[in-house]
Design an enzyme around this catalytic site. Structure first.
Site, PDB file in Angstrom:
ATOM      1  N   ASP A  66      -7.679  -4.918 -10.719  1.00 21.81           N
ATOM      2  CA  ASP A  66      -6.344  -5.393 -10.370  1.00 21.81           C
ATOM      3  C   ASP A  66      -6.441  -6.798  -9.765  1.00 21.81           C
ATOM      4  O   ASP A  66      -7.094  -6.989  -8.738  1.00 21.81           O
ATOM      5  CB  ASP A  66      -5.686  -4.457  -9.345  1.00 21.81           C
ATOM      6  CG  ASP A  66      -4.276  -4.910  -9.024  1.00 21.81           C
ATOM      7  OD1 ASP A  66      -3.389  -4.657  -9.867  1.00 21.81           O
ATOM      8  OD2 ASP A  66      -4.058  -5.550  -7.971  1.00 21.81           O
ATOM      9  N   TYR A 105      -3.896 -14.289  -5.416  1.00 23.69           N
ATOM     10  CA  TYR A 105      -5.111 -13.945  -4.665  1.00 23.69           C
ATOM     11  C   TYR A 105      -6.115 -15.114  -4.680  1.00 23.69           C
ATOM     12  O   TYR A 105      -7.110 -15.091  -3.954  1.00 23.69           O
ATOM     13  CB  TYR A 105      -5.757 -12.657  -5.192  1.00 23.69           C
ATOM     14  CG  TYR A 105      -4.843 -11.445  -5.166  1.00 23.69           C
ATOM     15  CD1 TYR A 105      -3.681 -11.446  -4.400  1.00 23.69           C
ATOM     16  CD2 TYR A 105      -5.120 -10.303  -5.914  1.00 23.69           C
ATOM     17  CE1 TYR A 105      -2.821 -10.359  -4.386  1.00 23.69           C
ATOM     18  CE2 TYR A 105      -4.273  -9.197  -5.895  1.00 23.69           C
ATOM     19  CZ  TYR A 105      -3.124  -9.241  -5.140  1.00 23.69           C
ATOM     20  OH  TYR A 105      -2.279  -8.159  -5.127  1.00 23.69           O
ATOM     21  N   LYS A 162      -0.776 -10.664 -12.149  1.00 20.37           N
ATOM     22  CA  LYS A 162       0.628 -10.659 -11.726  1.00 20.37           C
ATOM     23  C   LYS A 162       1.192 -12.076 -11.673  1.00 20.37           C
ATOM     24  O   LYS A 162       0.497 -13.013 -11.240  1.00 20.37           O
ATOM     25  CB  LYS A 162       0.766 -10.022 -10.332  1.00 20.37           C
ATOM     26  CG  LYS A 162       0.027  -8.689 -10.202  1.00 20.37           C
ATOM     27  CD  LYS A 162       0.267  -7.974  -8.906  1.00 20.37           C
ATOM     28  CE  LYS A 162      -0.721  -6.830  -8.718  1.00 20.37           C
ATOM     29  NZ  LYS A 162      -1.957  -7.229  -8.000  1.00 20.37           N
ATOM     30  N   HIS A 222       5.239  -9.883  -9.770  1.00 17.80           N
ATOM     31  CA  HIS A 222       4.625  -9.456  -8.505  1.00 17.80           C
ATOM     32  C   HIS A 222       5.658  -8.978  -7.483  1.00 17.80           C
ATOM     33  O   HIS A 222       5.449  -7.970  -6.805  1.00 17.80           O
ATOM     34  CB  HIS A 222       3.808 -10.632  -7.943  1.00 17.80           C
ATOM     35  CG  HIS A 222       2.703 -10.238  -7.037  1.00 17.80           C
ATOM     36  ND1 HIS A 222       1.507 -10.890  -6.981  1.00 17.80           N
ATOM     37  CD2 HIS A 222       2.599  -9.263  -6.109  1.00 17.80           C
ATOM     38  CE1 HIS A 222       0.722 -10.323  -6.079  1.00 17.80           C
ATOM     39  NE2 HIS A 222       1.373  -9.333  -5.528  1.00 17.80           N
TER      40      HIS A 222
HETATM   41  N1  LIG Z   1       1.395  -5.627  -5.788  1.00 15.45           N
HETATM   42  C1  LIG Z   1       1.319  -5.971  -4.519  1.00 15.45           C
HETATM   43  O1  LIG Z   1       2.239  -6.545  -3.942  1.00 15.45           O
HETATM   44  C2  LIG Z   1       0.096  -5.638  -3.760  1.00 15.45           C
HETATM   45  C3  LIG Z   1      -1.036  -5.271  -4.432  1.00 15.45           C
HETATM   46  N2  LIG Z   1      -2.182  -4.962  -3.758  1.00 15.45           N
HETATM   47  C4  LIG Z   1      -3.377  -4.573  -4.553  1.00 15.45           C
HETATM   48  O2  LIG Z   1      -3.895  -3.349  -4.027  1.00 15.45           O
HETATM   49  C5  LIG Z   1      -5.237  -3.545  -3.630  1.00 15.45           C
HETATM   50  C6  LIG Z   1      -5.612  -2.632  -2.474  1.00 15.45           C
HETATM   51  O3  LIG Z   1      -4.809  -2.849  -1.342  1.00 15.45           O
HETATM   52  P1  LIG Z   1      -5.293  -3.645  -0.041  1.00 15.45           P
HETATM   53  O4  LIG Z   1      -4.071  -4.098   0.645  1.00 15.45           O
HETATM   54  O5  LIG Z   1      -6.318  -4.636  -0.415  1.00 15.45           O
HETATM   55  O6  LIG Z   1      -5.931  -2.562   0.911  1.00 15.45           O
HETATM   56  P2  LIG Z   1      -6.741  -1.185   0.803  1.00 15.45           P
HETATM   57  O7  LIG Z   1      -5.825  -0.136   1.320  1.00 15.45           O
HETATM   58  O8  LIG Z   1      -7.387  -1.026  -0.507  1.00 15.45           O
HETATM   59  O9  LIG Z   1      -7.847  -1.449   1.930  1.00 15.45           O
HETATM   60  C7  LIG Z   1      -8.862  -2.408   1.758  1.00 15.45           C
HETATM   61  C8  LIG Z   1      -9.678  -2.444   3.047  1.00 15.45           C
HETATM   62  O10 LIG Z   1     -10.332  -1.192   3.253  1.00 15.45           O
HETATM   63  C9  LIG Z   1     -11.755  -1.386   3.361  1.00 15.45           C
HETATM   64  N3  LIG Z   1     -12.371  -0.239   2.674  1.00 15.45           N
HETATM   65  C10 LIG Z   1     -12.557  -0.043   1.344  1.00 15.45           C
HETATM   66  N4  LIG Z   1     -13.056   1.184   1.107  1.00 15.45           N
HETATM   67  C11 LIG Z   1     -13.199   1.789   2.308  1.00 15.45           C
HETATM   68  C12 LIG Z   1     -13.648   3.057   2.715  1.00 15.45           C
HETATM   69  N5  LIG Z   1     -14.049   3.979   1.835  1.00 15.45           N
HETATM   70  N6  LIG Z   1     -13.677   3.334   4.051  1.00 15.45           N
HETATM   71  C13 LIG Z   1     -13.260   2.409   4.957  1.00 15.45           C
HETATM   72  N7  LIG Z   1     -12.790   1.200   4.626  1.00 15.45           N
HETATM   73  C14 LIG Z   1     -12.761   0.886   3.316  1.00 15.45           C
HETATM   74  C15 LIG Z   1     -12.020  -2.719   2.721  1.00 15.45           C
HETATM   75  O11 LIG Z   1     -13.140  -3.346   3.309  1.00 15.45           O
HETATM   76  P3  LIG Z   1     -14.426  -3.816   2.434  1.00 15.45           P
HETATM   77  O12 LIG Z   1     -13.936  -4.761   1.398  1.00 15.45           O
HETATM   78  O13 LIG Z   1     -15.290  -4.483   3.454  1.00 15.45           O
HETATM   79  O14 LIG Z   1     -15.027  -2.557   1.890  1.00 15.45           O
HETATM   80  C16 LIG Z   1     -10.760  -3.477   3.096  1.00 15.45           C
HETATM   81  O15 LIG Z   1     -10.859  -3.927   4.432  1.00 15.45           O
HETATM   82  C17 LIG Z   1      -5.288  -5.041  -3.296  1.00 15.45           C
HETATM   83  O16 LIG Z   1      -6.587  -5.520  -3.136  1.00 15.45           O
HETATM   84  C18 LIG Z   1      -4.506  -5.592  -4.451  1.00 15.45           C
HETATM   85  O17 LIG Z   1      -5.302  -5.619  -5.615  1.00 15.45           O
HETATM   86  C19 LIG Z   1      -2.188  -4.930  -2.388  1.00 15.45           C
HETATM   87  C20 LIG Z   1      -1.098  -5.311  -1.668  1.00 15.45           C
HETATM   88  C21 LIG Z   1       0.135  -5.714  -2.294  1.00 15.45           C
HETATM   89  O1  LIG Z   2      -0.357  -8.469  -3.527  1.00 13.66           O
HETATM   90  C1  LIG Z   2      -0.104  -8.994  -2.459  1.00 13.66           C
HETATM   91  C2  LIG Z   2      -1.072  -9.375  -1.474  1.00 13.66           C
HETATM   92  O2  LIG Z   2      -0.954 -10.739  -1.198  1.00 13.66           O
HETATM   93  C3  LIG Z   2       0.322 -11.259  -0.859  1.00 13.66           C
HETATM   94  C4  LIG Z   2       0.324 -11.860   0.494  1.00 13.66           C
HETATM   95  O3  LIG Z   2      -0.641 -12.872   0.584  1.00 13.66           O
HETATM   96  C5  LIG Z   2       1.409 -10.250  -0.978  1.00 13.66           C
HETATM   97  O4  LIG Z   2       2.604 -10.933  -1.099  1.00 13.66           O
HETATM   98  C6  LIG Z   2       1.240  -9.424  -2.174  1.00 13.66           C
HETATM   99  O5  LIG Z   2       2.041  -8.319  -2.185  1.00 13.66           O
END
Ligand SMILES: NC(=O)C1=CN([C@@H]2O[C@H](COP(=O)(O)OP(=O)(O)OC[C@H]3O[C@@H](n4cnc5c(N)ncnc54)[C@H](OP(=O)(O)O)[C@@H]3O)[C@@H](O)[C@H]2O)C=CC1
Ligand SMILES: O=C1CO[C@H](CO)[C@@H](O)[C@@H]1O
Length: 315
Positions: free
Chosen positions: A43, A48, A77, A110
């Site tokens: 993803d 990003y 996105k 997005h």
């Molecule tokens: N469409 C949108 O608007 C959005 C999309 N997204 C997408 O969703 C993805 C995931 O969401 P995100 O907000 O990044 O957060 P997550 O809920 O996936 O959490 C990520 C965090 O959890 C840590 N982590 C990963 N695995 C574990 C584990 N098993 N135990 C403890 N900690 C863990 C990671 O650290 P480390 O890397 O050090 O392992 C990082 O700090 C994003 O990366 C993006 O691709 C996210 C937000 C908005």
């Molecule tokens: O995917 C996402 C994570 O990054 C952005 C913020 O920097 C958000 O807007 C978005 O939803």
């Protein structure tokens, strides 16, 4: 590996790797390790600002013979500053160039929020476009053209509520095939899940672990998903870490899920979620945690500095 099916029979590997906040210096390896571990879904997003390095990770996996293009499912996105009709195709082309791909498997709008072209994060009223300036229908028409051209095999949206989905569904032509939203046991999104199911829209759960690395100082009192006592207790029962339970929770609901990690061991251990089957009694326990919380509240796009309201985002 669990897959979900689009209407035309194409499939989407339900467990993918998230890449938001994965630094350019670390995401290349993270993507490579993920492919080694068995992930076939990545993803990404233009905002990003790491798609070049994600593309290097994918290329490394191709040149080492780990996978071929058709084995992978890559999502990107369209950022908020490219919602005008004429800005959509160049934005997709830029992501493809950075990712070193000639098509995306899925391209998403997005957010249902529009900025003037070239604005990364709008902080003043005049940096936004309104729905009168750039209707979502205009953006969706351009998205359909990208699918017709073959540069995006599937198209969808992200952070769209039922009202916004209805607006797009009322148009002639292609419906959104995916809605990617925040989802986890603190935010199960039941009405939206039902609405998407009724309308043949697949869903992806973002921030499935509660996005602990995006928590700023002002959020330090937010509830924590990964250390919730019930999540920890269930994890102990299955002999896995709490993250695995949270990922398996979405898979059990037939919802794609994209945990982010740049850590070798967590990338591999998170993939174990595709191998466990949560029992119904544990799903019930996770349904009744008694905490409702949205981690990504979209407040950076709404309020006094913006023409948009929270009701433009969440039902
Ligand atoms: N469409 C949108 O608007 C959005 C999309 N997204 C997408 O969703 C993805 C995931 O969401 P995100 O907000 O990044 O957060 P997550 O809920 O996936 O959490 C990520 C965090 O959890 C840590 N982590 C990963 N695995 C574990 C584990 N098993 N135990 C403890 N900690 C863990 C990671 O650290 P480390 O890397 O050090 O392992 C990082 O700090 C994003 O990366 C993006 O691709 C996210 C937000 C908005
Ligand atoms: O995917 C996402 C994570 O990054 C952005 C913020 O920097 C958000 O807007 C978005 O939803």
């Amino acid at each position: 590996m669990k897959t979900l099916s689009f209407k035309n029979g194409d499939t989407l590997p339900a467990l993918g790797l998230g890449t938001w906040k994965s630094k350019p210096g670390e995401v290349r390896k993270a993507v490579y390790w993920a492919i080694q571990a068995g992930y076939r879904h990545i993803d990404c997003a233009a905002i990003y600002q790491n798609e070049k390095e994600v593309g290097q990770g994918i290329s490394d996996a191709f040149s080492d013979g780990l996978v071929k293009r058709s084995d992978l499912f890559v999502t990107s996105k369209l950022w908020n500053d490219c919602h005008r009709h004429e800005d959509v195709k160049p934005a997709l082309e830029k992501s493809l160039e950075n990712l070193r791909l000639d098509y995306l498997d899925l391209y998403l709008v997005h957010w249902p929020i529009s900025f003037k072209h070239g604005v990364t994060f709008a902080s003043h009223r005049e940096e936004f476009y309104t729905y009168q300036d750039v209707p979502l229908t205009q953006t969706w028409e351009a998205m359909q053209e990208q699918k017709a051209s073959g540069m995006a095999k599937h198209i969808g949206v992200s952070n769209f509520n039922q009202t916004k989905l209805r607006e797009i569904l009322a148009m002639k032509g292609e419906s959104p095939e995916m809605n990617q939203v925040e989802m986890h046991p603190f935010l199960p999104q039941l009405p939206l899940v039902n609405f998407c199911k009724e309308n043949g829209i697949l869903m992806t759960a973002y921030s499935p672990l509660g996005s602990p690395d995006s928590r700023a100082e002002k959020h330090k009192n937010d509830p924590v998903l990964l250390t919730n006592p019930m999540v920890e207790e269930i994890a102990k029962k299955y002999g896995v870490n709490p993250g695995v339970i949270l990922i398996a929770w979405s898979l059990h609901r037939d919802i794609a899920v994209i945990p982010k990690s740049v850590n070798h061991d967590r990338i591999f251990s998170n993939f174990e979620a595709s191998k466990i089957q949560l029992r119904d009694e544990d799903m019930l326990e996770l349904r009744d945690l008694g905490i409702a919380h949205r981690f990504i509240d979209g407040s950076f796009f709404t309020g006094a500095h913006s023409p948009y309201k929270q009701s433009d985002l969440w039902d």
